[in-house]
Design an enzyme around this catalytic site. Sequence first.
Site, PDB file in Angstrom:
ATOM      1  N   ARG A   1       8.900   5.240  -3.424  1.00 63.33           N
ATOM      2  CA  ARG A   1       8.120   5.748  -4.567  1.00 63.33           C
ATOM      3  C   ARG A   1       6.662   5.818  -4.154  1.00 63.33           C
ATOM      4  NH1 ARG A   1       5.602   0.879  -5.214  1.00 63.33           N
ATOM      5  NH2 ARG A   1       6.949  -0.919  -4.979  1.00 63.33           N
TER       6      ARG A   1
ATOM      7  N   GLU B   1      14.820 -15.186   7.201  1.00 61.12           N
ATOM      8  CA  GLU B   1      13.920 -14.531   8.146  1.00 61.12           C
ATOM      9  C   GLU B   1      13.033 -15.580   8.779  1.00 61.12           C
ATOM     10  OE1 GLU B   1      11.326 -11.510   6.486  1.00 61.12           O
ATOM     11  OE2 GLU B   1      12.887 -10.001   6.610  1.00 61.12           O
TER      12      GLU B   1
ATOM     13  N   HIS C   1       2.132 -13.469  -3.068  1.00 63.87           N
ATOM     14  CA  HIS C   1       2.785 -12.432  -2.255  1.00 63.87           C
ATOM     15  C   HIS C   1       2.589 -11.042  -2.843  1.00 63.87           C
ATOM     16  CE1 HIS C   1       4.636 -15.461   0.200  1.00 63.87           C
ATOM     17  NE2 HIS C   1       5.318 -15.960  -0.811  1.00 63.87           N
TER      18      HIS C   1
ATOM     19  N   LYS D   1      17.087  -5.037   0.801  1.00 62.88           N
ATOM     20  CA  LYS D   1      16.429  -5.322   2.078  1.00 62.88           C
ATOM     21  C   LYS D   1      17.470  -5.419   3.202  1.00 62.88           C
ATOM     22  CE  LYS D   1      12.774  -8.026  -0.153  1.00 62.88           C
ATOM     23  NZ  LYS D   1      11.652  -7.140  -0.362  1.00 62.88           N
TER      24      LYS D   1
END
Length: 494
Positions: free
Chosen positions: A291, A199, A234, A115
Amino acid sequence: MKKILVANRGEIALRIMRSLKEMGIQTVAIFSEADRNAPHVFYADEAVCIGAPPSNQSYLLGGKIIEVAQRLNVDGIHPGFGFLAENADFAAQVTKAGITFIGPSPQAIETMGSKLAAKEAVADYNIPLVPGTDKAITDVAEAQQIAQGIGFPILIKASAGGGGKGMRIVQNAEELPTQMQRAISEATAAFGDGSVFIEKYIGSPRHIEIQILADTQGNTLYLFERECSIQRRHQKVVEEAPSCVLTPELRQAMGQSAVDVARACDYVGAGTVEFLLDENHRYYFLEMNTRLQVEHPVTEMITGIDLVKEQVNIARGEALAFTQNDLAINGHAIELRVYAEDPKNNFLPDIGRLQTYRRPQGVGIRVDDGFEEGMDIPIYYDPMIAKLVVHAENREQAIEKMKRAIAEYQIVGIENTLAFGTFVMEHPAFISGEFDTHFVKKHFTPEKLLVNDAEEAEIAAFLATQILATSQQQSNTVQQESTAKSRWRANRLW
Ligand code: ADP
């Protein structure tokens, strides 16, 4: 390409092979000992057992899979999703063996697999990012300072994260040291990489992702969005396309950002760029999945494009046969992931036998699955039984169709998410479109499913008494009671 090996199992292996068959391409399946009788094995032109049930002794054995591919003169390997699909080393080894990897380059997989590296890669492209750190952070004092700057709550995330793992919400400064430590250990255990970053925690976000296709000739297009905000842990359970909150302008802006993200890593193939959308309809880049996604069928339904065929054509070096202007949204599609999980018990995975398994049918219904009645759901792999996908003229009709499809779907023997799907389809927040990623937390409690069960229990009790009266074997009583109840529930068509 004349022969392709599908390095996967279950529903996605079958789904890929179906498209290959239509393209006149021979298929090779691999399977573990647990999947010897799985439909994907029988569907393929050739099938090879590659090892014991645990995936690290079978589906994750890249070297062995390549050996099989070479022995059978395979031209290409399609990795599906999960297992080796986002393993840059495997992609490189496949290419080195002279076989086409049906997916992006190892470099693109590697960049987008982290990330933090992904955020760095898009830095020159004016892509909105969630406020936070752009480097791994280990020092608690530094983390405190950054968190104060952003403002609590914040989210600590694993750079190598996936599947919602390694993510910790931190409400205040006191919690930060312990939560940071937990995130680091969770990331180390799950991904072998303890890098975490911070974040801003977006309070009421929607998860909206854009499907992209990029060919080797420099054409990169977006195939609109998928709304994936109905999640537990999540992780997505219900997805739809299009999203009911995107205006044409926002759709175009997010589509363009997604194309830019793909360009930032010289992406080739099918990929998904994930964004969070906040209450003020500002969007932020989360990550790119290099993908095919589980939820890709909703995009196929609204665009009429078979994404697997496009992946193969791109891997063959062909240019995309359409332009951005040729693409249009046709109707509305919804997908329910039918998991072998118990929504009444915190969505814990269930295992067992599909005693009864009957798929819904009719116009606009697609079931992608990899099981047949009588089969066991193995404990070794992802607990998804099927993807139930519906397509209709508009969202209201798609919701009605999904309710009808769920009512027709008969699964007995394994707890599953079908009834939860009905709960979602009937919920006013879902119907109105006013929901975010906290839908499950905000609106769902197990009692919501037990309400229906109470009525059912009364009738089931009556059935059970009848069974008891005729039963010869007292010892089987409990099992029969539950079977009667399940069968009755499964036969319910409303
Ligand atoms: P993973 O790779 O583990 O799936 P993602 O970054 O894709 O992690 O995020 C998964 C989900 O976690 C999102 O769909 C959203 O529900 C939640 N999430 C991620 N980042 C944030 C954030 N900054 N604020 C609020 N929720 C977030």
